[in-house]
Design a protein around this motif. Structure first.
Motif, PDB file in Angstrom:
ATOM      1  N   SER A 163     -34.329  23.004  -2.624  1.00 41.29           N
ATOM      2  CA  SER A 163     -34.245  23.362  -4.046  1.00 41.29           C
ATOM      3  C   SER A 163     -34.967  22.352  -4.925  1.00 41.29           C
ATOM      4  O   SER A 163     -35.067  22.545  -6.135  1.00 41.29           O
ATOM      5  CB  SER A 163     -32.776  23.486  -4.464  1.00 41.29           C
ATOM      6  OG  SER A 163     -32.127  22.244  -4.263  1.00 41.29           O
ATOM      7  N   ASN A 164     -35.482  21.259  -4.335  1.00 39.11           N
ATOM      8  CA  ASN A 164     -36.214  20.267  -5.116  1.00 39.11           C
ATOM      9  C   ASN A 164     -37.695  20.600  -5.244  1.00 39.11           C
ATOM     10  O   ASN A 164     -38.430  19.851  -5.862  1.00 39.11           O
ATOM     11  CB  ASN A 164     -36.057  18.876  -4.480  1.00 39.11           C
ATOM     12  CG  ASN A 164     -34.629  18.383  -4.558  1.00 39.11           C
ATOM     13  OD1 ASN A 164     -33.932  18.638  -5.542  1.00 39.11           O
ATOM     14  ND2 ASN A 164     -34.188  17.695  -3.525  1.00 39.11           N
ATOM     15  N   LEU A 165     -38.123  21.698  -4.654  1.00 37.22           N
ATOM     16  CA  LEU A 165     -39.520  22.093  -4.741  1.00 37.22           C
ATOM     17  C   LEU A 165     -39.820  22.678  -6.115  1.00 37.22           C
ATOM     18  O   LEU A 165     -39.010  23.394  -6.701  1.00 37.22           O
ATOM     19  CB  LEU A 165     -39.855  23.111  -3.649  1.00 37.22           C
ATOM     20  CG  LEU A 165     -39.741  22.607  -2.211  1.00 37.22           C
ATOM     21  CD1 LEU A 165     -39.963  23.742  -1.230  1.00 37.22           C
ATOM     22  CD2 LEU A 165     -40.714  21.471  -1.945  1.00 37.22           C
ATOM     23  N   THR A 166     -40.999  22.395  -6.615  1.00 39.23           N
ATOM     24  CA  THR A 166     -41.422  22.840  -7.938  1.00 39.23           C
ATOM     25  C   THR A 166     -41.537  24.359  -8.011  1.00 39.23           C
ATOM     26  O   THR A 166     -42.099  24.988  -7.117  1.00 39.23           O
ATOM     27  CB  THR A 166     -42.801  22.228  -8.278  1.00 39.23           C
ATOM     28  OG1 THR A 166     -42.686  20.812  -8.268  1.00 39.23           O
ATOM     29  CG2 THR A 166     -43.319  22.711  -9.624  1.00 39.23           C
ATOM     30  N   PHE A 167     -40.998  24.918  -9.078  1.00 41.78           N
ATOM     31  CA  PHE A 167     -41.278  26.310  -9.422  1.00 41.78           C
ATOM     32  C   PHE A 167     -41.260  26.418 -10.939  1.00 41.78           C
ATOM     33  O   PHE A 167     -40.305  26.021 -11.601  1.00 41.78           O
ATOM     34  CB  PHE A 167     -40.261  27.292  -8.835  1.00 41.78           C
ATOM     35  CG  PHE A 167     -40.554  28.722  -9.265  1.00 41.78           C
ATOM     36  CD1 PHE A 167     -41.685  29.373  -8.824  1.00 41.78           C
ATOM     37  CD2 PHE A 167     -39.723  29.370 -10.153  1.00 41.78           C
ATOM     38  CE1 PHE A 167     -41.980  30.676  -9.247  1.00 41.78           C
ATOM     39  CE2 PHE A 167     -40.016  30.666 -10.585  1.00 41.78           C
ATOM     40  CZ  PHE A 167     -41.139  31.313 -10.126  1.00 41.78           C
ATOM     41  N   ASP A 168     -42.349  26.947 -11.481  1.00 42.47           N
ATOM     42  CA  ASP A 168     -42.436  27.134 -12.927  1.00 42.47           C
ATOM     43  C   ASP A 168     -43.253  28.398 -13.193  1.00 42.47           C
ATOM     44  O   ASP A 168     -44.303  28.604 -12.578  1.00 42.47           O
ATOM     45  CB  ASP A 168     -43.105  25.923 -13.586  1.00 42.47           C
ATOM     46  CG  ASP A 168     -43.132  26.047 -15.103  1.00 42.47           C
ATOM     47  OD1 ASP A 168     -42.064  26.284 -15.700  1.00 42.47           O
ATOM     48  OD2 ASP A 168     -44.225  25.945 -15.682  1.00 42.47           O
TER      49      ASP A 168
END
Length: 165
Positions: A3-8
């Motif tokens: 869940s620490n992976l970037t998503f924007d």
């Protein structure tokens, strides 16, 4: 899934542009292949329960991918990606359009220009996607179709593939 992976996912109505940043827990070669090989694209490109079905694909500058989003009730929504430029393992650009099963463009639907960049982050890969629309009306039409939700679901499908490989 990390869940620490970037998503924007950002929509800029002043420039008629969608920006998507998505980090995957996979090496760049794997992520590149998932975006550029039809047999892999078809495993994740559509939001469940829909499926992606590639009819033809020639991943090269001047090439194209003709594919359908296939619904659970037998629906088919066809699209065409015309590849404009490719820098292997780094980036590619394409023009996306709605069409029929033969690849004839639907001129009543908006086209968009996609720029997809891959950034090696060691054990992960960041994909930066810029999707430019000609007009605000075109952008709003695509958003009204549920593009954000559908594309987010598709990207999550790719997360699942990497988690299970």
């Amino acid at each position: 899934m990390n869940s620490n992976l970037t998503f924007d996912f950002t929509v800029n109505k002043e420039t008629n542009t969608v920006y998507v940043k998505k980090e995957f827990a996979a090496k760049p070669d794997l992520v590149w292949d998932a975006y550029t090989k039809p047999e892999l694209l078809d495993q994740w490109w559509a939001p469940k329960p829909w499926l992606s079905k590639t009819k033809s694909m020639e991943f090269k500058e001047g090439g194209r991918r003709l594919y359908a989003m296939c619904g659970p009730e037998g629906e088919e929504h066809w699209a065409l990606a015309d590849f404009i430029s490719i820098t292997p393992k780094t980036s590619f650009k394409f023009s996306d359009a709605f069409c029929d099963a033969a690849g004839n463009l639907n001129i009543d639907m908006p086209r968009s220009d996609w720029d997809v960049d891959f950034v090696d982050k060691g054990d992960s890969t960041l994909v930066n996607i810029t999707i430019k629309h000609k007009t605000l009306a075109d952008l709003e039409k695509i958003i009204s179709f549920g593009f954000k939700e559908g594309f987010t679901m598709a990207l999550n499908n790719l997360d699942e593939i990497f988690a299970n490989s």
